[in-house]
Design an enzyme around this catalytic site. Sequence first.
Site, PDB file in Angstrom:
ATOM      1  N   LYS A  52       0.837  -1.207   0.000  1.00 27.78           N
ATOM      2  CA  LYS A  52       0.000   0.000   0.000  1.00 27.78           C
ATOM      3  C   LYS A  52       0.871   1.256   0.000  1.00 27.78           C
ATOM      4  O   LYS A  52       0.656   2.192  -0.771  1.00 27.78           O
ATOM      5  CB  LYS A  52      -0.942  -0.024   1.217  1.00 27.78           C
ATOM      6  N   GLN A  96      -4.941  -1.594   9.766  1.00 26.00           N
ATOM      7  CA  GLN A  96      -4.764  -2.913   9.160  1.00 26.00           C
ATOM      8  C   GLN A  96      -5.277  -3.995  10.112  1.00 26.00           C
ATOM      9  O   GLN A  96      -4.974  -3.990  11.304  1.00 26.00           O
ATOM     10  CB  GLN A  96      -3.274  -3.135   8.826  1.00 26.00           C
ATOM     11  N   ASP A 119     -11.248   2.364   3.888  1.00 25.19           N
ATOM     12  CA  ASP A 119     -11.440   0.911   3.863  1.00 25.19           C
ATOM     13  C   ASP A 119     -12.916   0.555   3.700  1.00 25.19           C
ATOM     14  O   ASP A 119     -13.255  -0.608   3.451  1.00 25.19           O
ATOM     15  CB  ASP A 119     -10.975   0.316   5.207  1.00 25.19           C
TER      16      ASP A 119
HETATM   17  N1  GUN Z   1      -6.736  -7.202   6.291  1.00 20.26           N
HETATM   18  C1  GUN Z   1      -7.022  -7.954   5.199  1.00 20.26           C
HETATM   19  N2  GUN Z   1      -7.619  -7.208   4.253  1.00 20.26           N
HETATM   20  C2  GUN Z   1      -7.722  -5.958   4.761  1.00 20.26           C
HETATM   21  C3  GUN Z   1      -8.252  -4.740   4.241  1.00 20.26           C
HETATM   22  O1  GUN Z   1      -8.782  -4.647   3.126  1.00 20.26           O
HETATM   23  N3  GUN Z   1      -8.166  -3.664   5.075  1.00 20.26           N
HETATM   24  C4  GUN Z   1      -7.611  -3.742   6.306  1.00 20.26           C
HETATM   25  N4  GUN Z   1      -7.583  -2.630   7.042  1.00 20.26           N
HETATM   26  N5  GUN Z   1      -7.118  -4.852   6.816  1.00 20.26           N
HETATM   27  C5  GUN Z   1      -7.168  -5.955   6.034  1.00 20.26           C
END
Ligand code: GUN
Length: 294
Positions: A52, A96, A119
Amino acid sequence: MQILSGKDLSNIIQAQVKVEVAEWVANGGKQPHLAVILVGSDGASETYVGHKVRMCERLGIKSSLVKHSDEISEEDLLAEVERLNNDDDIDGFIVQLPLPKHINVDKVIETIDHRKDVDGFHSINVGRMAQNVPCFLPATPYGIMQILEHYQIDTQGKECVVLGRSNIVGRPVSILMSNNGNPGNATVTVCHSRTKDLKKHTLNADILIVALGIPEFVKADMVKEGVVIIDVGTTRVEDASRKRGYRLSGDVKYDEVAPKCSAITPVPGGVGPMTVISLIKNTVRAVKGEVYPK
Ligand code: GUN
């Protein structure tokens, strides 16, 4: 059999977003700024967060990685979320997942300002998604919808079966597939651990979206000829022949299932790359006030 490459599509969208951001900034717009809170040292989470942050750098987006040990208290994490809510330079941020067990995930997500919730996990964004009005879509379902759109997969009136009902993928993608839209307008069945006679459902699927996190769960005898499969699984499985000691496995036994499909996403190179660029797209929509006008 068509391979639905998320990697190729992500590259196309990255080029578009890079131009979009450059033009926005050249016209006096604020440089987009994404923050990521990472708690603990889960290997997969560190990898995802690294993807990211690096994609932000490539596309002219500012990023801040806020790292905490897995001993952080819930109170301190909530205070960190509030700090980012109130930081005018941050346009969007994510926490996350997964989080350590002592932290209430729902509480953390509900504390995020929904206008910065890139998100799409906050109940306001989830509710707006269910009502089919503008909102931040969660990155993985958003990525899946873009794959279906780009490769012109006809979803109207199709039988779509979703395996898994997580808040991150299964539930939201089931909502999007049943919403009035294109892609969308499918007849959706959500299957999960309590589903009886799973095979009866999967054999009925024109479109099968698998988000279980169980390597090679879907076998050839579970799907019908001509099915479109979206494989969301990316589980690390030990593989001594690889330098890093593991490989990524999808939820579909690819070698035996792919020949029966009219189209399928590979792992890696399918849904995964689309997830990252979708988060970035949400961040750009946030700075521009496209979802929640400023
Ligand atoms: N863990 C696995 N996929 C995601 C996601 O799309 N966003 C976040 N914040 N954590 C994750």
